[in-house]
Design a protein around this motif. Structure first.
Motif, PDB file in Angstrom:
ATOM      1  N   VAL A  23      47.747  25.547  60.785  1.00  0.00           N
ATOM      2  CA  VAL A  23      47.916  25.471  59.654  1.00  0.00           C
ATOM      3  C   VAL A  23      47.856  26.128  57.543  1.00  0.00           C
ATOM      4  CG1 VAL A  23      49.451  23.967  57.856  1.00  0.00           C
ATOM      5  CG2 VAL A  23      49.999  23.701  60.398  1.00  0.00           C
ATOM      6  N   ALA A  24      46.156  25.265  58.018  1.00  0.00           N
ATOM      7  CA  ALA A  24      44.789  26.133  56.940  1.00  0.00           C
ATOM      8  C   ALA A  24      44.933  27.293  57.316  1.00  0.00           C
ATOM      9  CB  ALA A  24      43.906  24.598  56.880  1.00  0.00           C
ATOM     10  N   LEU A  25      44.986  27.256  57.841  1.00  0.00           N
ATOM     11  CA  LEU A  25      44.445  28.803  58.949  1.00  0.00           C
ATOM     12  C   LEU A  25      45.629  29.736  57.866  1.00  0.00           C
ATOM     13  CD1 LEU A  25      42.021  31.036  59.962  1.00  0.00           C
ATOM     14  CD2 LEU A  25      44.305  31.204  61.595  1.00  0.00           C
ATOM     15  N   LEU A  26      46.450  29.160  58.161  1.00  0.00           N
ATOM     16  CA  LEU A  26      47.904  30.034  57.169  1.00  0.00           C
ATOM     17  C   LEU A  26      48.019  29.765  55.704  1.00  0.00           C
ATOM     18  CD1 LEU A  26      50.545  28.980  59.496  1.00  0.00           C
ATOM     19  CD2 LEU A  26      49.319  31.031  59.217  1.00  0.00           C
ATOM     20  N   ILE A  27      47.035  28.715  55.207  1.00  0.00           N
ATOM     21  CA  ILE A  27      46.930  28.371  53.882  1.00  0.00           C
ATOM     22  C   ILE A  27      45.744  29.565  53.593  1.00  0.00           C
ATOM     23  CG2 ILE A  27      46.495  26.561  52.370  1.00  0.00           C
ATOM     24  CD1 ILE A  27      48.274  24.809  53.865  1.00  0.00           C
ATOM     25  N   SER A  28      44.891  29.635  54.209  1.00  0.00           N
ATOM     26  CA  SER A  28      43.629  29.686  53.742  1.00  0.00           C
ATOM     27  C   SER A  28      44.009  31.552  53.666  1.00  0.00           C
ATOM     28  CB  SER A  28      42.546  30.126  55.189  1.00  0.00           C
ATOM     29  OG  SER A  28      42.634  30.963  55.566  1.00  0.00           O
ATOM     30  N   ILE A  29      44.678  31.777  54.752  1.00  0.00           N
ATOM     31  CA  ILE A  29      45.545  33.337  54.643  1.00  0.00           C
ATOM     32  C   ILE A  29      46.241  34.248  53.094  1.00  0.00           C
ATOM     33  CG2 ILE A  29      47.301  35.387  55.332  1.00  0.00           C
ATOM     34  CD1 ILE A  29      46.347  34.128  57.783  1.00  0.00           C
ATOM     35  N   VAL A  30      47.132  33.096  52.836  1.00  0.00           N
ATOM     36  CA  VAL A  30      47.098  32.883  51.437  1.00  0.00           C
ATOM     37  C   VAL A  30      46.453  32.743  50.483  1.00  0.00           C
ATOM     38  CG1 VAL A  30      48.618  31.721  49.846  1.00  0.00           C
ATOM     39  CG2 VAL A  30      49.778  31.720  51.962  1.00  0.00           C
ATOM     40  N   GLY A  31      45.035  32.009  50.529  1.00  0.00           N
ATOM     41  CA  GLY A  31      44.130  32.352  49.764  1.00  0.00           C
ATOM     42  C   GLY A  31      43.746  33.425  49.643  1.00  0.00           C
ATOM     43  N   VAL A  32      43.207  34.135  50.950  1.00  0.00           N
ATOM     44  CA  VAL A  32      42.191  35.625  50.529  1.00  0.00           C
ATOM     45  C   VAL A  32      43.078  36.226  49.295  1.00  0.00           C
ATOM     46  CG1 VAL A  32      42.173  37.594  52.140  1.00  0.00           C
ATOM     47  CG2 VAL A  32      42.106  34.709  52.402  1.00  0.00           C
ATOM     48  N   ILE A  33      44.308  36.676  49.444  1.00  0.00           N
ATOM     49  CA  ILE A  33      45.272  37.065  48.492  1.00  0.00           C
ATOM     50  C   ILE A  33      45.665  36.639  47.347  1.00  0.00           C
ATOM     51  CG2 ILE A  33      48.304  37.701  48.684  1.00  0.00           C
ATOM     52  CD1 ILE A  33      48.446  37.518  51.637  1.00  0.00           C
ATOM     53  N   ILE A  34      45.780  35.105  47.389  1.00  0.00           N
ATOM     54  CA  ILE A  34      45.739  35.069  45.733  1.00  0.00           C
ATOM     55  C   ILE A  34      44.098  35.122  44.802  1.00  0.00           C
ATOM     56  CG2 ILE A  34      45.285  33.313  44.194  1.00  0.00           C
ATOM     57  CD1 ILE A  34      47.465  31.820  46.240  1.00  0.00           C
ATOM     58  N   TRP A  35      42.787  35.101  46.022  1.00  0.00           N
ATOM     59  CA  TRP A  35      41.823  35.385  45.407  1.00  0.00           C
ATOM     60  C   TRP A  35      41.750  37.256  45.109  1.00  0.00           C
ATOM     61  CZ3 TRP A  35      37.529  38.262  48.986  1.00  0.00           C
ATOM     62  CH2 TRP A  35      36.331  38.128  48.219  1.00  0.00           C
ATOM     63  N   ILE A  36      42.117  37.871  46.231  1.00  0.00           N
ATOM     64  CA  ILE A  36      41.939  39.626  45.946  1.00  0.00           C
ATOM     65  C   ILE A  36      42.444  39.905  44.576  1.00  0.00           C
ATOM     66  CG2 ILE A  36      42.351  41.540  47.306  1.00  0.00           C
ATOM     67  CD1 ILE A  36      42.367  40.978  49.469  1.00  0.00           C
ATOM     68  N   VAL A  37      44.271  38.830  44.051  1.00  0.00           N
ATOM     69  CA  VAL A  37      44.132  39.420  43.265  1.00  0.00           C
ATOM     70  C   VAL A  37      44.033  39.055  42.179  1.00  0.00           C
ATOM     71  CG1 VAL A  37      47.128  38.623  41.892  1.00  0.00           C
ATOM     72  CG2 VAL A  37      46.725  39.750  44.349  1.00  0.00           C
ATOM     73  N   GLY A  38      43.315  37.979  42.341  1.00  0.00           N
ATOM     74  CA  GLY A  38      42.119  36.830  41.237  1.00  0.00           C
ATOM     75  C   GLY A  38      41.448  37.999  40.680  1.00  0.00           C
ATOM     76  N   LEU A  39      40.792  38.948  41.921  1.00  0.00           N
ATOM     77  CA  LEU A  39      39.532  39.184  41.377  1.00  0.00           C
ATOM     78  C   LEU A  39      39.675  40.963  41.297  1.00  0.00           C
ATOM     79  CD1 LEU A  39      37.226  39.478  44.732  1.00  0.00           C
ATOM     80  CD2 LEU A  39      36.976  37.485  42.194  1.00  0.00           C
ATOM     81  N   ALA A  40      41.012  41.254  41.002  1.00  0.00           N
ATOM     82  CA  ALA A  40      41.071  42.383  39.931  1.00  0.00           C
ATOM     83  C   ALA A  40      41.237  42.647  38.879  1.00  0.00           C
ATOM     84  CB  ALA A  40      42.778  43.462  41.206  1.00  0.00           C
ATOM     85  N   LEU A  41      41.904  41.212  39.258  1.00  0.00           N
ATOM     86  CA  LEU A  41      42.587  40.668  37.160  1.00  0.00           C
ATOM     87  C   LEU A  41      41.455  40.286  36.630  1.00  0.00           C
ATOM     88  CD1 LEU A  41      45.735  38.233  38.702  1.00  0.00           C
ATOM     89  CD2 LEU A  41      45.701  40.691  37.075  1.00  0.00           C
ATOM     90  N   THR A  42      40.657  39.772  37.338  1.00  0.00           N
ATOM     91  CA  THR A  42      39.236  38.727  36.384  1.00  0.00           C
ATOM     92  C   THR A  42      38.418  40.763  36.409  1.00  0.00           C
ATOM     93  OG1 THR A  42      39.124  37.736  38.086  1.00  0.00           O
ATOM     94  CG2 THR A  42      37.017  37.899  37.279  1.00  0.00           C
ATOM     95  N   CYS A  43      38.607  41.178  36.490  1.00  0.00           N
ATOM     96  CA  CYS A  43      37.818  43.000  36.601  1.00  0.00           C
ATOM     97  C   CYS A  43      38.715  44.033  35.655  1.00  0.00           C
ATOM     98  CB  CYS A  43      37.867  43.762  38.016  1.00  0.00           C
ATOM     99  SG  CYS A  43      36.518  43.808  39.231  1.00  0.00           S
ATOM    100  N   ILE A  44      39.953  43.437  35.527  1.00  0.00           N
ATOM    101  CA  ILE A  44      40.640  44.119  34.388  1.00  0.00           C
ATOM    102  C   ILE A  44      40.556  43.077  33.101  1.00  0.00           C
ATOM    103  CG2 ILE A  44      43.368  44.573  33.466  1.00  0.00           C
ATOM    104  CD1 ILE A  44      44.047  44.655  36.422  1.00  0.00           C
ATOM    105  N   CYS A  45      40.400  41.962  33.112  1.00  0.00           N
ATOM    106  CA  CYS A  45      40.366  40.976  32.117  1.00  0.00           C
ATOM    107  C   CYS A  45      39.216  40.296  32.342  1.00  0.00           C
ATOM    108  CB  CYS A  45      41.364  39.919  31.220  1.00  0.00           C
ATOM    109  SG  CYS A  45      41.438  39.063  29.710  1.00  0.00           S
TER     110      CYS A  45
END
Length: 78
Positions: A23-45
């Motif tokens: 279950v934590a692995l499934l949550i970590s997959i969500v974390g990876v998606i949030i991390w990728i989107v967050g890095l993209a937003l950090t590069c933008i602003c």
């Protein structure tokens, strides 16, 4: 004396923790998606502090399966 000689081997805790680690692995997959989107937003602003906090939270989610397994193996004796 533990099963591996040094007390670190706890197969029962490992086996009981596997479903929760999944279950934590499934949550970590969500974390990876949030991390990728967050890095993209950090590069933008890069001045946006809330995005940095979200990226740090995503890193905690990515490490969740390891924390779950460590917790289970520490609570259940060999």
């Amino acid at each position: 004396m533990g099963c591996c000689g040094d007390g670190d081997c706890r197969p029962l805790g490992f086996l009981l923790g596997l479903p929760f680690a999944f279950v934590a692995l499934l949550i970590s997959i969500v974390g990876v998606i949030i991390w990728i989107v967050g890095l993209a937003l950090t590069c933008i602003c890069p001045c946006c502090l809330c995005v940095t906090i979200i990226v740090e939270l995503a890193l905690c989610l990515i490490k969740a399966p390891l924390h779950v397994m460590e917790w289970f193996t520490s609570k259940i004796p060999c």
